[in-house]
Enzyme design. Structure first.
Site, PDB file in Angstrom:
ATOM      1  N   CYS A  22       0.990  -1.386  -0.009  1.00 18.62           N
ATOM      2  CA  CYS A  22      -0.005   0.024   0.040  1.00 18.62           C
ATOM      3  C   CYS A  22       0.769   1.077   0.068  1.00 18.62           C
ATOM      4  CB  CYS A  22      -0.872   0.033   1.245  1.00 18.62           C
ATOM      5  SG  CYS A  22      -2.205   1.359   0.978  1.00 18.62           S
ATOM      6  N   GLU A 201      11.748   3.976  -8.569  1.00 19.33           N
ATOM      7  CA  GLU A 201      11.485   2.659  -7.804  1.00 19.33           C
ATOM      8  C   GLU A 201      11.996   3.117  -6.300  1.00 19.33           C
ATOM      9  OE1 GLU A 201      10.195   0.058  -9.272  1.00 19.33           O
ATOM     10  OE2 GLU A 201       9.835   1.426 -10.546  1.00 19.33           O
ATOM     11  N   LYS A 216      11.506  -3.886 -18.481  1.00 19.13           N
ATOM     12  CA  LYS A 216      10.515  -3.625 -19.340  1.00 19.13           C
ATOM     13  C   LYS A 216      11.060  -4.060 -20.917  1.00 19.13           C
ATOM     14  CE  LYS A 216       8.795   0.076 -16.471  1.00 19.13           C
ATOM     15  NZ  LYS A 216       9.121   1.665 -16.133  1.00 19.13           N
TER      16      LYS A 216
END
Ligand SMILES: NC(=O)C1=CN([C@@H]2O[C@H](COP(=O)(O)OP(=O)(O)OC[C@H]3O[C@@H](n4cnc5c(N)ncnc54)[C@H](O)[C@@H]3O)[C@@H](O)[C@H]2O)C=CC1
Ligand SMILES: N[C@@H](CC=O)C(=O)O
Ligand code: NA
Length: 442
Positions: A22, A201, A216
């Site tokens: 979260c 990040e 990616k």
């Protein structure tokens, strides 16, 4: 499509969602789940209900509109609960994310993840678990944030032959390079701004050293060429070596520096080269206008031609949009008792070594200002069979500089050329070396 999922949906029941993490993205996922509750239920055909939210630090204040009893520090217990239908992972990193997702799928839950690091490191294990358990594994948020990119590659272009994927896939580094170019702020200042905006990040080394973009690129290459590509197959260079001099050299050439991710098939279609590195691109190139944390990806395919995908590549809300899109899809699949398409890796294409890849370089040399210098420099290029496209001298005397742009040559030959230039007596310093893309013959 059409396989039975391992945990059948009971009509009239809500679908229970476990959220793992979260932070920047997780907070926005909760917000969207709560704010759009009614619409999501109508779109899916069943309401989504939060079963629990796994967190690491229980004492921390969280600005999310949910019952505090939903928070738990027992992520492993949460994903194993029999009532959990869907698991959303926005923790990041390899462990414990991998073990949690495997446990979730073994428990019959479909999963949605934004975790490109994990998918690029060990996607094979996760996809095998999804197949074994007859569940979905969706990851639109993992590449290009909000931009629909995974689904177009996996579904819309599944009938075409993709030749090349090229783009900007890391918001943090694009933000830093953009700020250095337009406002002249330092690398460190720009990175701090990107962190405060929720783009970076948890460990920003992943961004600035190119690991995030490499992960990616591996995911995009695997999808585009129906093969398995891992992060370790990707040639990776980050932006920590990009200096203010490089940015200024690019400006002087009418170019801008961008961190590019490129995946392309060799002309015989037998190998795929995947690379991430900074490059100068002309300011007239469409990727030059990709500012701040935006991402853009070009896909070139045999029948469709060139397609461009553009949008917010990072940030809590944009990433949560992609997560919610996946969540709706896997929930719909669960309600209808089927799964989406899985991995397609039948092609088993080999990886093309970076040394054999054709690139072109921009090289700035601080040189001694006397007759014959140009000839000595040109001789080094000639010895490595690297053809020069343009060369110009700037400054005089102690400020003399030669700026060379090459034609395409193998990266191995270009690297060797630079090494020999550094040894040349008439070269005082090789002040900037950068690849050039999108200029003329490439
Ligand atoms: N922030 C962005 O713009 C984007 C992020 N992503 C990906 O989304 C994921 C999450 O990123 P952010 O939200 O930015 O990171 P974040 O660091 O803000 O949030 C991660 C949360 O997970 C929590 N956490 C760590 N270990 C845990 C554990 N064992 N159990 C429960 N909670 C744990 C942390 O305390 C933190 O609150 C990562 O995989 C990231 O690569 C993907 C696209 C964009
Ligand atoms: N740190 C990443 C977040 C999105 O994937 C980025 O900057 O692009
Ligand atoms: Na995306």
């Amino acid at each position: 499509m059409g396989e039975q999922s391992s945990k059948p949906y009971k009509p009239g029941q809500p679908l229970k969602v476990a959220l793992l993490g979260c932070g920047t993205v997780g907070t926005e996922v909760v917000r969207l789940l709560v704010e759009s509750h009614g619409d999501l239920a109508a779109r899916i055909g069943a309401p989504l209900e939060l079963a629990g939210i796994a967190i690491r630090r229980p004492g921390r204040h969280r600005d999310v509109p949910v019952d505090p009893d939903l928070f738990t520090t027992d992520a492993a217990g949460l994903v194993r609960r029999p009532d959990v239908d869907l698991v959303v992972e926005v923790i990041g990193g390899i462990e414990p994310a991998r073990s949690l997702l495997l446990a979730a799928m073994d428990n019959g839950a479909s999963v949605v993840t934004a975790n490109k690091a994990l998918l690029a490191a060990d996607g094979a294990t996760l996809f095998a678990a999804a197949d074994r358990n007859g569940v979905d594994l969706y990851y639109e948020a993992a590449v290009g944030g909000a931009i629909p990119l995974i689904r177009p590659l996996r579904e819309s272009l599944a009938g075409d032959r993709i030749r090349r994927v090229l783009g900007i896939v890391n918001g943090t580094t694009n933000y830093i390079l953009d700020r250095m170019d337009t406002s002249g702020v330092s690398f460190e200042e720009a990175l701090e701004e990107a962190q405060a905006l929720g783009y970076a990040e948890p460990d920003p080394t992943a961004d600035v050293e190119g690991f995030d973009a490499a992960a990616k690129a591996a995911i995009l290459a695997g999808l585009a060429f129906h093969t398995r590509v891992t992060a370790s197959d990707v040639h990776r260079e980050g932006i920590t070596q990009v200096s203010a001099t490089d940015v200024a050299s690019a400006k002087a050439m009418g170019c801008v520096v961008k961190l590019l991710a490129i995946a392309e098939l060799t002309p015989d279609g037998k190998r795929v080269g995947v690379r991430v590195h900074p490059a100068m691109i002309p300011r007239t190139h469409p990727l030059a206008s990709v500012r701040e944390a935006y991402n853009a990806v070009f896909v070139e395919s045999a029948a469709a031609g060139q397609l461009m995908f553009y949008g917010a590549g990072a940030g809590g809300a944009p990433t949560a949009s992609a997560v919610l899109g996946d969540l709706v899809t896997v929930a719909r699949n669960r309600v209808r008792g089927h799964r989406g398409s899985g991995e397609s890796t039948y092609a088993s294409v080999e990886v093309h070594p970076m040394g054999d890849t054709l690139t072109r370089y921009h090289i700035s040399l601080d040189v001694v200002d006397r007759a014959g210098v140009l000839a000595s420099v040109a001789d080094v290029f000639a010895r490595h069979e690297v053809s020069i496209q343009t060369v110009r001298q700037e400054g005089r005397g102690a400020d003399a500089q030669l700026v060379v742009v090459t034609h395409q040559a193998t990266d191995r030959a270009l690297t060797a050329t630079v090494e020999d230039l550094e040894r040349l007596e008439v070269v005082r310093d090789v002040s900037s070396v950068m690849r050039v893309e999108g200029w003329g013959d490439d």
